[in-house]
Scaffold this active site. Structure first.
Site, PDB file in Angstrom:
ATOM      1  CB  CYS A 120       0.243   0.873   9.230  1.00  0.00           C
ATOM      2  SG  CYS A 120       1.750   0.291   8.586  1.00  0.00           S
ATOM      3  CD  GLU A 145      -2.340  -1.039   2.911  1.00  0.00           C
ATOM      4  OE1 GLU A 145      -3.284  -1.786   3.163  1.00  0.00           O
ATOM      5  OE2 GLU A 145      -1.831  -0.290   3.762  1.00  0.00           O
TER       6      GLU A 145
END
Ligand code: SAH
Length: 353
Positions: free
Chosen positions: A341, A91
């Site tokens: 995260c 990501e």
């Protein structure tokens, strides 16, 4: 035939030489890729057709496939989930600040071997180190999108998403060079920040290679007892050794270090820890960044919750008033697009196995 990334300057130059193209062709290619964001070699009008065709045969522009891209309802954050050509998910996150400043948060590994107890990415273990071009592609995709869709320029990068940058140091280093070279993305070095959980030998290397860049350290606790309980890295590199290396860092670079401190309810937010943190940092060039713990599916078993705002406020007040240590609280801007995260990638990896 093996193709190379167009971001591999050495290979492109070697290829031009072998094929007897003059060296100035490199500048034209570089200009097209980094300044005009051309993605198709056939569209580089400044170079001859045979070179365009040969570039196509020998180089690739991008390998990352966008799987999902989500922008938060308040438009402050855009999170991109990429699939690598080897099948892992990673990501990147674009954060738009109210001032107009934009920061890109990149991944440097798929998964992470550090196993911090509060981190979603850590639960994956290390899947792989990203190639230089996989890091550069995250940066250039974001820079291109900001430029073309929002008329904005990417000026800040933080190596703070998935992975431990110091454990993929060589590729991180190459990607920083692409980001900060004037003829490429031309970001100022001090606006490219690397965040580490504290791997001492590589912090020393980073200091020598990049004295102008910024360093963030995930401290998360002011003593070994608490730190060890949430960050296994503290067993290998205990706090006293870490602080010694960070002191050498500030001595040599004269730069302030950003200390990240995650706030987990009842784990590392006891008021006495505010005093310990203050004593640890009061004579050091430091800025503390509090990160309220982001809950994510999977940590419920650890029972972690976020520290209430009032306790974070008290921590800040103690630091400032008793120890003159400045701090900020990082707002969690991405709540509605999956909090923590590594969370999206984690879901994907989980669902495909
Ligand atoms: N490995 C590097 C960079 C990646 S993590 C490092 O340790 O610094 C970026 C930051 O997010 C780190 O400070 C990390 O500790 C923090 N972080 C990880 N999981 C989090 C969570 N669930 N909530 C809040 N912050 C988290």
């Amino acid at each position: 035939m093996q193709k190379y990334s167009i971001h591999n300057e050495e290979k492109v130059k070697e290829f031009l030489k072998e094929n007897k193209f003059p060296p100035f062709r490199y500048n034209q290619i570089e200009n097209a890729i980094y300044k005009n964001f051309v993605t198709d070699f056939n569209e580089i009008q400044t170079i001859p057709k045979d070179l365009r065709e040969k570039l196509d045969e020998n180089f690739f522009y991008s390998t990352l496939i966008i799987d999902t891209q989500k922008t938060s309802a308040n438009w402050q954050t855009t999170k991109t989930l990429y699939k690598t050509e080897t099948g892992e998910y990673i990501e990147s996150v674009i954060m738009r600040h109210k001032t107009g400043r934009v920061t890109l948060c990149v991944s440097c590994q798929a998964g992470c071997p550090m196993a911090c107890s509060f981190c979603a990415t850590g639960k994956l273990g290390l899947l792989k180190n990203l190639e230089t071009y996989e890091i550069v592609e995250q940066i250039i995709n974001a820079a291109k999108m900001l430029h073309e869709e929002e008329g904005n320029t990417l000026r800040n990068i933080v190596y703070m998403w998935m992975g431990e940058p110091m454990l993929n140091y060589d590729n991180v280093k190459e990607s920083i060079i692409v980001a900060t070279t004037q003829k490429k993305l031309d970001l100022s070095n001090r606006r490219v920040t690397v965040s580490t959980c504290g791997i001492i030998p590589w912090i020393d290397k980073f200091r020598d290679d990049f004295p102008q860049n910024s360093l963030a350290v995930s401290l998360h606790a002011p003593n070994d007892e608490v730190r060890k309980s949430i960050m296994p890295v503290d067993h290998t590199y205990p706090l006293a050794d870490l602080m010694k290396s960070l002191d050498e860092y500030t001595d040599k670079t004269n730069k302030r270090i950003f200390y990240e401190y995650i706030m987990i309810n009842g784990v590392n937010d006891h008021p006495k820890l505010a005093d310990e943190l203050g004593k640890l940092l009061q004579w050091r060039l430091a800025h503390v960044n509090f990160i309220p713990y982001n809950a994510w599916e999977g940590t419920n078993s650890d029972g972690y919750t976020t520290t209430p705002k009032i306790i974070i406020d008290r921590f800040q007040k103690t630091l400032l008033e008793k120890y003159n240590v400045v701090s900020t609280v990082r707002m969690t801007m991405w709540d509605d697009i999956d909090a923590a995260c590594g969370q999206l990638a984690n879901k994907k990896e989980g669902s495909e196995k």
